[in-house]
Write a protein that holds these residues in place. Sequence first.
Motif, PDB file in Angstrom:
ATOM      1  N   GLY A   1       1.220  -2.535   0.296  1.00 53.80           N
ATOM      2  CA  GLY A   1       1.092  -2.725   1.740  1.00 53.80           C
ATOM      3  C   GLY A   1       0.700  -4.146   2.105  1.00 53.80           C
ATOM      4  O   GLY A   1       1.259  -4.737   3.036  1.00 53.80           O
ATOM      5  N   ALA A   2      -0.253  -4.707   1.365  1.00 51.88           N
ATOM      6  CA  ALA A   2      -0.689  -6.075   1.649  1.00 51.88           C
ATOM      7  C   ALA A   2       0.432  -7.076   1.387  1.00 51.88           C
ATOM      8  O   ALA A   2       0.618  -8.039   2.151  1.00 51.88           O
ATOM      9  CB  ALA A   2      -1.910  -6.412   0.800  1.00 51.88           C
ATOM     10  N   LEU A   3       1.191  -6.844   0.330  1.00 52.36           N
ATOM     11  CA  LEU A   3       2.292  -7.751  -0.005  1.00 52.36           C
ATOM     12  C   LEU A   3       3.366  -7.739   1.080  1.00 52.36           C
ATOM     13  O   LEU A   3       3.804  -8.794   1.554  1.00 52.36           O
ATOM     14  CB  LEU A   3       2.894  -7.355  -1.347  1.00 52.36           C
ATOM     15  CG  LEU A   3       4.122  -8.139  -1.791  1.00 52.36           C
ATOM     16  CD1 LEU A   3       3.786  -9.610  -1.945  1.00 52.36           C
ATOM     17  CD2 LEU A   3       4.676  -7.578  -3.093  1.00 52.36           C
ATOM     18  N   ILE A   4       3.798  -6.541   1.477  1.00 48.67           N
ATOM     19  CA  ILE A   4       4.831  -6.449   2.506  1.00 48.67           C
ATOM     20  C   ILE A   4       4.327  -6.999   3.840  1.00 48.67           C
ATOM     21  O   ILE A   4       5.076  -7.635   4.591  1.00 48.67           O
ATOM     22  CB  ILE A   4       5.292  -4.979   2.664  1.00 48.67           C
ATOM     23  CG1 ILE A   4       5.814  -4.437   1.333  1.00 48.67           C
ATOM     24  CG2 ILE A   4       6.376  -4.868   3.728  1.00 48.67           C
ATOM     25  CD1 ILE A   4       6.951  -5.225   0.742  1.00 48.67           C
TER      26      ILE A   4
ATOM     27  N   ALA B   1       7.467  -0.503   3.124  1.00 55.01           N
ATOM     28  CA  ALA B   1       6.160  -0.250   2.511  1.00 55.01           C
ATOM     29  C   ALA B   1       6.058   1.188   2.010  1.00 55.01           C
ATOM     30  O   ALA B   1       5.550   1.438   0.914  1.00 55.01           O
ATOM     31  CB  ALA B   1       5.044  -0.541   3.518  1.00 55.01           C
ATOM     32  N   VAL B   2       6.543   2.139   2.798  1.00 53.09           N
ATOM     33  CA  VAL B   2       6.486   3.551   2.411  1.00 53.09           C
ATOM     34  C   VAL B   2       7.305   3.797   1.146  1.00 53.09           C
ATOM     35  O   VAL B   2       6.839   4.414   0.184  1.00 53.09           O
ATOM     36  CB  VAL B   2       6.977   4.447   3.563  1.00 53.09           C
ATOM     37  CG1 VAL B   2       7.185   5.890   3.081  1.00 53.09           C
ATOM     38  CG2 VAL B   2       5.992   4.416   4.721  1.00 53.09           C
TER      39      VAL B   2
ATOM     40  N   PRO C   1      -1.439   1.936   1.927  1.00 48.96           N
ATOM     41  CA  PRO C   1      -2.579   2.732   1.452  1.00 48.96           C
ATOM     42  C   PRO C   1      -2.518   4.200   1.853  1.00 48.96           C
ATOM     43  O   PRO C   1      -2.986   5.058   1.103  1.00 48.96           O
ATOM     44  CB  PRO C   1      -3.784   2.032   2.116  1.00 48.96           C
ATOM     45  CG  PRO C   1      -3.341   0.633   2.323  1.00 48.96           C
ATOM     46  CD  PRO C   1      -1.878   0.739   2.663  1.00 48.96           C
ATOM     47  N   VAL C   2      -1.948   4.503   3.018  1.00 50.70           N
ATOM     48  CA  VAL C   2      -1.823   5.905   3.427  1.00 50.70           C
ATOM     49  C   VAL C   2      -0.947   6.665   2.429  1.00 50.70           C
ATOM     50  O   VAL C   2      -1.297   7.773   1.986  1.00 50.70           O
ATOM     51  CB  VAL C   2      -1.242   6.013   4.845  1.00 50.70           C
ATOM     52  CG1 VAL C   2      -0.810   7.450   5.142  1.00 50.70           C
ATOM     53  CG2 VAL C   2      -2.266   5.567   5.874  1.00 50.70           C
TER      54      VAL C   2
ATOM     55  N   PRO D   1       2.431  -2.400   7.472  1.00 48.06           N
ATOM     56  CA  PRO D   1       2.455  -2.123   6.032  1.00 48.06           C
ATOM     57  C   PRO D   1       1.072  -2.070   5.390  1.00 48.06           C
ATOM     58  O   PRO D   1       0.854  -1.288   4.464  1.00 48.06           O
ATOM     59  CB  PRO D   1       3.275  -3.300   5.477  1.00 48.06           C
ATOM     60  CG  PRO D   1       4.171  -3.690   6.600  1.00 48.06           C
ATOM     61  CD  PRO D   1       3.354  -3.493   7.841  1.00 48.06           C
ATOM     62  N   ILE D   2       0.131  -2.875   5.886  1.00 55.36           N
ATOM     63  CA  ILE D   2      -1.208  -2.883   5.317  1.00 55.36           C
ATOM     64  C   ILE D   2      -1.910  -1.547   5.527  1.00 55.36           C
ATOM     65  O   ILE D   2      -2.863  -1.210   4.813  1.00 55.36           O
ATOM     66  CB  ILE D   2      -2.052  -4.030   5.940  1.00 55.36           C
ATOM     67  CG1 ILE D   2      -3.341  -4.267   5.154  1.00 55.36           C
ATOM     68  CG2 ILE D   2      -2.336  -3.756   7.392  1.00 55.36           C
ATOM     69  CD1 ILE D   2      -3.159  -4.683   3.752  1.00 55.36           C
TER      70      ILE D   2
END
Length: 233
Positions: A50-53, A75-76, A34-35, A29-30
């Motif tokens: 992403g960082a949270l997930i 995340a997506v 961002p992607v 997810p990180i």
Amino acid sequence: MIIKVIMVAFAGAILCLDRVALQVMISRPIVAGPVIGLLLNDPYTGLIVGALIELLWIDRPPIGAYIPPNDTMAAVLIAAASIESGRLLGGPSPGVIVLAVLLYLPLSLLGRRMEIWLCRGNEKLAEEALHHAEQGEAGVIGRLHATAVLRAGLSAAAFILAALPPGIALLTWIYPLLAKWTVRGLIMVYGILPLIGTAVALNTVKIRGSVPLFCGIFLAATVVIRLVRAGEF
């Protein structure tokens, strides 16, 4: 909007393929958040999501036959829904991000069931490949392998295409209807979620060192700074 959803579905399918085929860690997810954020011109929101997930499920690695919840899919979907819903509502909002988390986090379990179904289908393909290997038919083995990869990619893309548009529509419809105290509560949850993720990361410190802890502290500090600058606190 339709083009953006298709782009997210295509990118999400490639990211999800890393869980079963590529395995170069772009499915984390990180990275996935961002992607998607870069794809939708909002990398900051993608990074936060992403960082949270990543922190929430950092203690559930895919070890052996265990298949964890599909955190890549979560995340997506959360990143894309947060960005596009926020854009339709006039700008990114912590409350919208929290609503997206509440909406799409349970779908990670459905994504896990999809992966289990794919794994069972791959077992049949593997048995068929062994049969053709005994017959010396190398070309058929390659096609079976490509079939498994294509099936996984198409399943992920179809999942995103089915889940993202209704989620964006629901978020943009329900958020303006929320009472002020409800929105305030969502913003408070936005500040609390990184702390929950940090608590989860603490369980992994002995196993993976202090990196998860520092990531959690960084995320929490970033969220607080954003809220302070926005005047939410």
